[in-house]
Design a protein around this motif. Sequence first.
Motif, PDB file in Angstrom:
ATOM      1  N   THR A  73       0.839  -1.215  -0.081  1.00  0.00           N
ATOM      2  CA  THR A  73      -0.007  -0.016   0.026  1.00  0.00           C
ATOM      3  C   THR A  73       1.010   1.420   0.012  1.00  0.00           C
ATOM      4  OG1 THR A  73      -0.327  -0.056   2.375  1.00  0.00           O
ATOM      5  CG2 THR A  73      -2.045  -1.101   1.148  1.00  0.00           C
ATOM      6  N   ALA A  74       2.256   1.019   0.400  1.00  0.00           N
ATOM      7  CA  ALA A  74       3.169   2.246   0.399  1.00  0.00           C
ATOM      8  C   ALA A  74       4.528   1.794   0.047  1.00  0.00           C
ATOM      9  CB  ALA A  74       3.102   2.679   1.595  1.00  0.00           C
ATOM     10  N   ILE A  75       5.171   2.483  -0.849  1.00  0.00           N
ATOM     11  CA  ILE A  75       6.579   2.315  -0.947  1.00  0.00           C
ATOM     12  C   ILE A  75       7.305   3.507  -0.621  1.00  0.00           C
ATOM     13  CG2 ILE A  75       6.011   0.983  -3.089  1.00  0.00           C
ATOM     14  CD1 ILE A  75       6.212   2.934  -4.977  1.00  0.00           C
ATOM     15  N   ASN A  76       8.769   3.417  -0.604  1.00  0.00           N
ATOM     16  CA  ASN A  76       9.651   4.390  -0.274  1.00  0.00           C
ATOM     17  C   ASN A  76      10.406   4.188  -1.428  1.00  0.00           C
ATOM     18  OD1 ASN A  76      11.486   6.084   0.933  1.00  0.00           O
ATOM     19  ND2 ASN A  76      12.681   4.454   2.124  1.00  0.00           N
ATOM     20  N   VAL A  77      10.215   5.578  -2.162  1.00  0.00           N
ATOM     21  CA  VAL A  77      10.699   5.709  -3.531  1.00  0.00           C
ATOM     22  C   VAL A  77      11.413   6.847  -3.942  1.00  0.00           C
ATOM     23  CG1 VAL A  77       8.721   7.195  -4.144  1.00  0.00           C
ATOM     24  CG2 VAL A  77       9.578   5.960  -5.993  1.00  0.00           C
ATOM     25  N   ARG A  78      12.374   6.593  -4.805  1.00  0.00           N
ATOM     26  CA  ARG A  78      13.372   7.982  -5.258  1.00  0.00           C
ATOM     27  C   ARG A  78      13.186   8.093  -6.782  1.00  0.00           C
ATOM     28  NH1 ARG A  78      18.228   8.870  -2.106  1.00  0.00           N
ATOM     29  NH2 ARG A  78      18.214   7.772  -0.125  1.00  0.00           N
ATOM     30  N   HIS A  79      13.396   9.134  -7.035  1.00  0.00           N
ATOM     31  CA  HIS A  79      13.164   9.554  -8.627  1.00  0.00           C
ATOM     32  C   HIS A  79      14.115  10.528  -9.049  1.00  0.00           C
ATOM     33  CE1 HIS A  79      10.335  13.030  -9.368  1.00  0.00           C
ATOM     34  NE2 HIS A  79      11.097  13.286  -8.222  1.00  0.00           N
ATOM     35  N   ILE A  80      14.537  10.434 -10.272  1.00  0.00           N
ATOM     36  CA  ILE A  80      15.119  11.424 -11.302  1.00  0.00           C
ATOM     37  C   ILE A  80      14.203  12.230 -12.064  1.00  0.00           C
ATOM     38  CG2 ILE A  80      17.179  12.294 -12.713  1.00  0.00           C
ATOM     39  CD1 ILE A  80      18.699   9.747 -11.342  1.00  0.00           C
ATOM     40  N   LEU A  81      13.692  13.379 -11.987  1.00  0.00           N
ATOM     41  CA  LEU A  81      12.905  14.025 -12.783  1.00  0.00           C
ATOM     42  C   LEU A  81      13.718  14.935 -13.722  1.00  0.00           C
ATOM     43  CD1 LEU A  81      10.004  14.690 -13.903  1.00  0.00           C
ATOM     44  CD2 LEU A  81       9.898  16.348 -12.066  1.00  0.00           C
ATOM     45  N   CYS A  82      13.544  14.556 -14.996  1.00  0.00           N
ATOM     46  CA  CYS A  82      14.091  15.605 -16.138  1.00  0.00           C
ATOM     47  C   CYS A  82      13.049  16.143 -17.125  1.00  0.00           C
ATOM     48  CB  CYS A  82      15.154  14.892 -16.999  1.00  0.00           C
ATOM     49  SG  CYS A  82      16.609  14.334 -15.854  1.00  0.00           S
ATOM     50  N   GLU A  83      13.130  17.497 -17.310  1.00  0.00           N
ATOM     51  CA  GLU A  83      12.189  18.053 -18.309  1.00  0.00           C
ATOM     52  C   GLU A  83      12.301  17.522 -19.600  1.00  0.00           C
ATOM     53  OE1 GLU A  83      10.644  22.358 -19.866  1.00  0.00           O
ATOM     54  OE2 GLU A  83      11.612  22.284 -17.814  1.00  0.00           O
ATOM     55  N   LYS A  97      12.133  19.345  -6.407  1.00  0.00           N
ATOM     56  CA  LYS A  97      12.320  19.291  -5.062  1.00  0.00           C
ATOM     57  C   LYS A  97      13.075  18.268  -4.359  1.00  0.00           C
ATOM     58  CE  LYS A  97       7.951  17.896  -3.261  1.00  0.00           C
ATOM     59  NZ  LYS A  97       7.782  17.029  -2.245  1.00  0.00           N
ATOM     60  N   ALA A  98      12.971  16.944  -4.825  1.00  0.00           N
ATOM     61  CA  ALA A  98      13.808  15.930  -4.319  1.00  0.00           C
ATOM     62  C   ALA A  98      14.984  15.777  -4.850  1.00  0.00           C
ATOM     63  CB  ALA A  98      12.859  14.592  -5.034  1.00  0.00           C
ATOM     64  N   LYS A  99      15.735  16.881  -5.118  1.00  0.00           N
ATOM     65  CA  LYS A  99      17.097  16.850  -5.848  1.00  0.00           C
ATOM     66  C   LYS A  99      18.048  16.371  -4.559  1.00  0.00           C
ATOM     67  CE  LYS A  99      19.876  19.548  -8.680  1.00  0.00           C
ATOM     68  NZ  LYS A  99      19.830  20.724  -9.739  1.00  0.00           N
ATOM     69  N   ALA A 100      17.849  16.143  -3.677  1.00  0.00           N
ATOM     70  CA  ALA A 100      18.738  15.908  -2.731  1.00  0.00           C
ATOM     71  C   ALA A 100      18.704  14.374  -2.485  1.00  0.00           C
ATOM     72  CB  ALA A 100      18.527  16.358  -1.275  1.00  0.00           C
ATOM     73  N   GLY A 101      19.351  13.571  -3.449  1.00  0.00           N
ATOM     74  CA  GLY A 101      19.205  11.863  -3.643  1.00  0.00           C
ATOM     75  C   GLY A 101      18.095  11.640  -4.265  1.00  0.00           C
ATOM     76  N   GLY A 102      17.132  12.317  -4.633  1.00  0.00           N
ATOM     77  CA  GLY A 102      15.918  11.949  -5.233  1.00  0.00           C
ATOM     78  C   GLY A 102      14.909  11.205  -4.248  1.00  0.00           C
ATOM     79  N   SER A 103      14.997  11.371  -3.048  1.00  0.00           N
ATOM     80  CA  SER A 103      14.172  10.626  -2.158  1.00  0.00           C
ATOM     81  C   SER A 103      12.783  11.575  -2.119  1.00  0.00           C
ATOM     82  CB  SER A 103      14.540  10.345  -0.913  1.00  0.00           C
ATOM     83  OG  SER A 103      13.880   9.897   0.074  1.00  0.00           O
ATOM     84  N   LEU A 104      11.656  10.678  -2.589  1.00  0.00           N
ATOM     85  CA  LEU A 104      10.424  11.279  -2.069  1.00  0.00           C
ATOM     86  C   LEU A 104       9.983  10.668  -0.914  1.00  0.00           C
ATOM     87  CD1 LEU A 104       8.896  11.038  -5.718  1.00  0.00           C
ATOM     88  CD2 LEU A 104       9.768  13.073  -4.623  1.00  0.00           C
ATOM     89  N   GLY A 105      10.602   9.725  -0.137  1.00  0.00           N
ATOM     90  CA  GLY A 105       9.934   9.272   1.022  1.00  0.00           C
ATOM     91  C   GLY A 105       8.939   8.443   0.741  1.00  0.00           C
ATOM     92  N   TRP A 106       8.194   7.886   1.895  1.00  0.00           N
ATOM     93  CA  TRP A 106       7.083   7.051   1.676  1.00  0.00           C
ATOM     94  C   TRP A 106       5.809   7.621   1.113  1.00  0.00           C
ATOM     95  CZ3 TRP A 106       7.692   1.793   2.402  1.00  0.00           C
ATOM     96  CH2 TRP A 106       8.662   1.504   3.134  1.00  0.00           C
ATOM     97  N   MET A 107       5.502   6.978  -0.198  1.00  0.00           N
ATOM     98  CA  MET A 107       4.130   7.332  -0.810  1.00  0.00           C
ATOM     99  C   MET A 107       3.329   6.309  -0.916  1.00  0.00           C
ATOM    100  SD  MET A 107       5.332  10.393  -2.270  1.00  0.00           S
ATOM    101  CE  MET A 107       4.330  10.756  -3.590  1.00  0.00           C
TER     102      MET A 107
END
Length: 129
Positions: A35-45, A74-84
């Motif tokens: 039901t939840a994941i600890n996710v990181r991402h890299i976002l590029c336009e 905003k998740a530029k610091a390692g790409g972490s979005l935390g638990w989603m």
Amino acid sequence: MAKKAADQKTADKKGGGDKKVKEEAKGKGGLKPATAINVRHILCEKQSRALEALAQLDSGEAFDKVAQTYSEDKAKAGGSLGWMSRGSMVGPFQDAAFALTPSTVNKPLLSPLVKTTYGYHIIMVEGRR
């Protein structure tokens, strides 16, 4: 006759997707529903920048280091979005993220590029619950 052909096309589409999911589940030992994941991402336009980031990851760079360099959010610091939780992310991002097996920043299991209204994402998951 036309209805039967249409039903067959629908069955082919469904069957192909189900087969792929079953094969992935076999290969990964089967992911438990989460039901939840600890996710990181890299976002590029731009797709070209996202492909550069992907190339860095493929060459063995740590995910958090590549995220600091390439990510444009905003998740530029390692790409972490935390638990989603499920339902808190945009559709294509959520689908890709919940399909991933957890991994570490040093040996990430990555999604292919995921296009959303925000841009191109490279996703990894660190945990599931």
